[in-house]
Write a protein that holds these residues in place. Structure first.
Motif, PDB file in Angstrom:
ATOM      1  N   GLY A 132      50.600  34.422  37.192  1.00  0.00           N
ATOM      2  CA  GLY A 132      51.883  34.991  36.847  1.00  0.00           C
ATOM      3  C   GLY A 132      51.874  36.490  36.699  1.00  0.00           C
ATOM      4  N   MET A 133      50.732  37.102  37.000  1.00  0.00           N
ATOM      5  CA  MET A 133      50.579  38.545  36.821  1.00  0.00           C
ATOM      6  C   MET A 133      50.742  39.261  38.154  1.00  0.00           C
ATOM      7  SD  MET A 133      47.270  38.409  34.261  1.00  0.00           S
ATOM      8  CE  MET A 133      47.098  40.179  34.189  1.00  0.00           C
ATOM      9  N   THR A 134      51.581  40.286  38.166  1.00  0.00           N
ATOM     10  CA  THR A 134      51.728  41.128  39.352  1.00  0.00           C
ATOM     11  C   THR A 134      51.572  42.573  38.942  1.00  0.00           C
ATOM     12  OG1 THR A 134      54.122  41.220  39.033  1.00  0.00           O
ATOM     13  CG2 THR A 134      53.279  39.527  40.520  1.00  0.00           C
ATOM     14  N   SER A 135      51.159  43.411  39.897  1.00  0.00           N
ATOM     15  CA  SER A 135      50.905  44.815  39.570  1.00  0.00           C
ATOM     16  C   SER A 135      51.714  45.721  40.473  1.00  0.00           C
ATOM     17  CB  SER A 135      49.410  45.141  39.703  1.00  0.00           C
ATOM     18  OG  SER A 135      48.939  44.777  40.969  1.00  0.00           O
ATOM     19  N   GLY A 136      52.931  45.990  40.049  1.00  0.00           N
ATOM     20  CA  GLY A 136      53.791  46.966  40.705  1.00  0.00           C
ATOM     21  C   GLY A 136      53.653  46.977  42.210  1.00  0.00           C
ATOM     22  N   GLY A 137      53.258  48.145  42.744  1.00  0.00           N
ATOM     23  CA  GLY A 137      53.138  48.283  44.191  1.00  0.00           C
ATOM     24  C   GLY A 137      51.732  48.186  44.691  1.00  0.00           C
ATOM     25  N   ILE A 185      51.108  46.176  34.986  1.00  0.00           N
ATOM     26  CA  ILE A 185      51.023  44.737  35.156  1.00  0.00           C
ATOM     27  C   ILE A 185      52.276  44.076  34.594  1.00  0.00           C
ATOM     28  CG2 ILE A 185      49.724  42.653  34.579  1.00  0.00           C
ATOM     29  CD1 ILE A 185      48.246  44.503  36.451  1.00  0.00           C
ATOM     30  N   GLU A 186      52.879  43.201  35.382  1.00  0.00           N
ATOM     31  CA  GLU A 186      54.033  42.443  34.941  1.00  0.00           C
ATOM     32  C   GLU A 186      53.668  40.964  34.869  1.00  0.00           C
ATOM     33  OE1 GLU A 186      57.115  43.315  37.691  1.00  0.00           O
ATOM     34  OE2 GLU A 186      57.244  45.448  37.157  1.00  0.00           O
ATOM     35  N   GLN A 187      54.287  40.241  33.946  1.00  0.00           N
ATOM     36  CA  GLN A 187      53.988  38.830  33.734  1.00  0.00           C
ATOM     37  C   GLN A 187      55.248  37.997  33.939  1.00  0.00           C
ATOM     38  OE1 GLN A 187      50.833  37.435  32.651  1.00  0.00           O
ATOM     39  NE2 GLN A 187      51.852  35.520  33.218  1.00  0.00           N
ATOM     40  N   ARG A 188      55.128  36.925  34.698  1.00  0.00           N
ATOM     41  CA  ARG A 188      56.239  35.985  34.850  1.00  0.00           C
ATOM     42  C   ARG A 188      55.795  34.626  34.330  1.00  0.00           C
ATOM     43  NH1 ARG A 188      54.945  32.249  38.514  1.00  0.00           N
ATOM     44  NH2 ARG A 188      53.573  32.791  40.276  1.00  0.00           N
ATOM     45  N   ASP A 189      56.769  33.766  34.057  1.00  0.00           N
ATOM     46  CA  ASP A 189      56.469  32.409  33.635  1.00  0.00           C
ATOM     47  C   ASP A 189      55.935  31.605  34.818  1.00  0.00           C
ATOM     48  OD1 ASP A 189      57.346  32.929  31.061  1.00  0.00           O
ATOM     49  OD2 ASP A 189      59.397  32.237  31.463  1.00  0.00           O
ATOM     50  N   LYS A 234      28.639  27.616  29.048  1.00  0.00           N
ATOM     51  CA  LYS A 234      29.838  27.287  29.817  1.00  0.00           C
ATOM     52  C   LYS A 234      30.373  28.508  30.561  1.00  0.00           C
ATOM     53  CE  LYS A 234      31.177  23.808  26.398  1.00  0.00           C
ATOM     54  NZ  LYS A 234      32.190  23.425  25.372  1.00  0.00           N
ATOM     55  N   PRO A 235      30.710  28.346  31.841  1.00  0.00           N
ATOM     56  CA  PRO A 235      31.349  29.424  32.602  1.00  0.00           C
ATOM     57  C   PRO A 235      32.857  29.395  32.402  1.00  0.00           C
ATOM     58  CG  PRO A 235      31.009  27.580  34.040  1.00  0.00           C
ATOM     59  CD  PRO A 235      30.494  27.154  32.679  1.00  0.00           C
ATOM     60  N   SER A 236      33.549  30.373  32.946  1.00  0.00           N
ATOM     61  CA  SER A 236      35.011  30.403  32.941  1.00  0.00           C
ATOM     62  C   SER A 236      35.521  30.274  34.362  1.00  0.00           C
ATOM     63  CB  SER A 236      35.527  31.713  32.330  1.00  0.00           C
ATOM     64  OG  SER A 236      35.112  31.853  30.987  1.00  0.00           O
ATOM     65  N   VAL A 237      36.759  29.835  34.495  1.00  0.00           N
ATOM     66  CA  VAL A 237      37.445  29.793  35.782  1.00  0.00           C
ATOM     67  C   VAL A 237      38.672  30.693  35.701  1.00  0.00           C
ATOM     68  CG1 VAL A 237      38.778  28.369  37.389  1.00  0.00           C
ATOM     69  CG2 VAL A 237      36.647  27.487  36.427  1.00  0.00           C
ATOM     70  N   ILE A 238      38.808  31.582  36.675  1.00  0.00           N
ATOM     71  CA  ILE A 238      39.951  32.482  36.756  1.00  0.00           C
ATOM     72  C   ILE A 238      40.813  32.064  37.935  1.00  0.00           C
ATOM     73  CG2 ILE A 238      40.723  34.880  36.898  1.00  0.00           C
ATOM     74  CD1 ILE A 238      38.939  34.301  34.476  1.00  0.00           C
ATOM     75  N   LEU A 239      42.065  31.719  37.663  1.00  0.00           N
ATOM     76  CA  LEU A 239      43.026  31.423  38.724  1.00  0.00           C
ATOM     77  C   LEU A 239      43.823  32.685  38.998  1.00  0.00           C
ATOM     78  CD1 LEU A 239      44.333  27.936  37.498  1.00  0.00           C
ATOM     79  CD2 LEU A 239      42.474  28.421  39.098  1.00  0.00           C
ATOM     80  N   PHE A 240      43.960  33.049  40.271  1.00  0.00           N
ATOM     81  CA  PHE A 240      44.658  34.283  40.607  1.00  0.00           C
ATOM     82  C   PHE A 240      45.450  34.122  41.895  1.00  0.00           C
ATOM     83  CE2 PHE A 240      40.804  34.584  43.094  1.00  0.00           C
ATOM     84  CZ  PHE A 240      41.174  35.255  44.255  1.00  0.00           C
ATOM     85  N   SER A 241      46.318  35.072  42.139  1.00  0.00           N
ATOM     86  CA  SER A 241      47.080  35.128  43.382  1.00  0.00           C
ATOM     87  C   SER A 241      46.907  36.495  44.015  1.00  0.00           C
ATOM     88  CB  SER A 241      48.572  34.882  43.125  1.00  0.00           C
ATOM     89  OG  SER A 241      48.794  33.594  42.599  1.00  0.00           O
TER      90      SER A 241
END
Length: 291
Positions: A17-22, A65-69, A105-112
């Protein structure tokens, strides 16, 4: 795959849900295909693309950084990944305890789109990968649609489970010191010989995915009809020979870094059918002594 109603891990960070401007990270086109080929199911080989990505991303301006639902579908996917990670945590904690070891334990990062990691910046074209620098798995879930449409895999929830288990397998190799020993052995070798060691590492991660499947079936009765076929279809699709034939029309065995389709399927099934972690020394099977 039966997954609902079980524990979910707290070690999943969803950045979709995170986007970064341009700001635009490199990817797509010919470059995207090259990166995908280098790094499909990246594991330790994720580090190979770091200099390329960092150079191409150099000079870009950081935006707010902008956040959407998240959508309902994204929340469902998140719950699925959290459950899969919890299953991996439970299985590997048990295996490590049985061998008098402690599992971190490792972590998992989901991204777009793109993501910054301790291994450098990466895009969705990188495919799912594990970064040993921060001990995290990075995934853009749109990869699985591409796996189906571009590379002919069946798709399905257990294909995703196989991929995640493969990447967690790289984390296990980091904890056991296998990865660092392999990198030491690669020093001074020709590219062809170094690639052979990378193949051993990747096939062992497939074996560990099979081990996870064996234990998780025993612990949680997760499998439904067709699940193993989904995993094997994914393994078939991401074999070096299958990818090279699909993308460039010919096969160059000397450049393999992950193993053939048949090798990937074989080692997954060996882990699944045996449930014995001691049978997964792929390095010894290929004539290497990894002390």
């Amino acid at each position: 795959m039966k997954w609902k109603g079980r524990r979910q891990s707290d070690n999943v960070e969803d950045r979709r849900g995170m986007t970064s401007g341009g700001k635009t990270l490199v990817g797509g086109g010919v470059l995207g295909i090259i990166i995908l080929l280098i790094n499909l199911f990246g594991g330790e080989n994720a580090q190979m693309i770091t200099p390329i990505l960092e150079q191409l991303n150099q000079g870009q301006n950081q935006q707010t950084i902008e956040q959407r639902d998240l959508t309902s579908q994204e929340l469902e996917e998140q719950a699925f990944v959290k459950t899969l990670l919890a299953d991996n945590e439970d299985v590997w904690s048990r295996i490590f305890e049985e061998n008098n070891l402690n599992y971190k334990k490792p972590s998992v990062i989901l991204f777009s789109g793109g993501v910054q990691t301790a291994c450098g910046n990466a895009t969705s074209d990188s495919g799912p990968f594990y970064c040993p620098g921060d001990q995290k798995v990075y995934m853009d879930l749109t990869f699985f649609e591409e796996l189906k449409t571009r590379f002919g895999a069946k798709g399905g929830d257990f294909a995703t489970a196989y991929v995640i288990a493969h990447e967690i397998g790289h984390h296990v190799q980091t904890l056991l010191g296998t990865s660092s020993k392999m990198r030491e052995m690669q020093q001074g070798l020709s590219k062809v010989e170094a690639n052979k060691l990378s193949v051993c590492l990747e096939l062992q991660a497939d074996f560990y995915a099979g081990i996870w499947t064996h234990y998780n079936q025993e612990m949680n009765d997760i499998l439904e009809k067709g699940d193993i076929d989904e995993a094997l279809s994914a393994a078939q699709a991401v074999g070096d020979d299958a990818i090279q034939a699909k993308i460039q029309g010919h096969i160059v065995p000397e450049s393999f870094t992950h193993g053939t389709s048949e090798q990937r399927k074989y080692w997954f099934m060996k882990g699944y059918q045996s449930g014995d972690i001691n049978q997964g020394n792929t390095f010894r099977e290929f004539g290497y002594n990894l002390n």
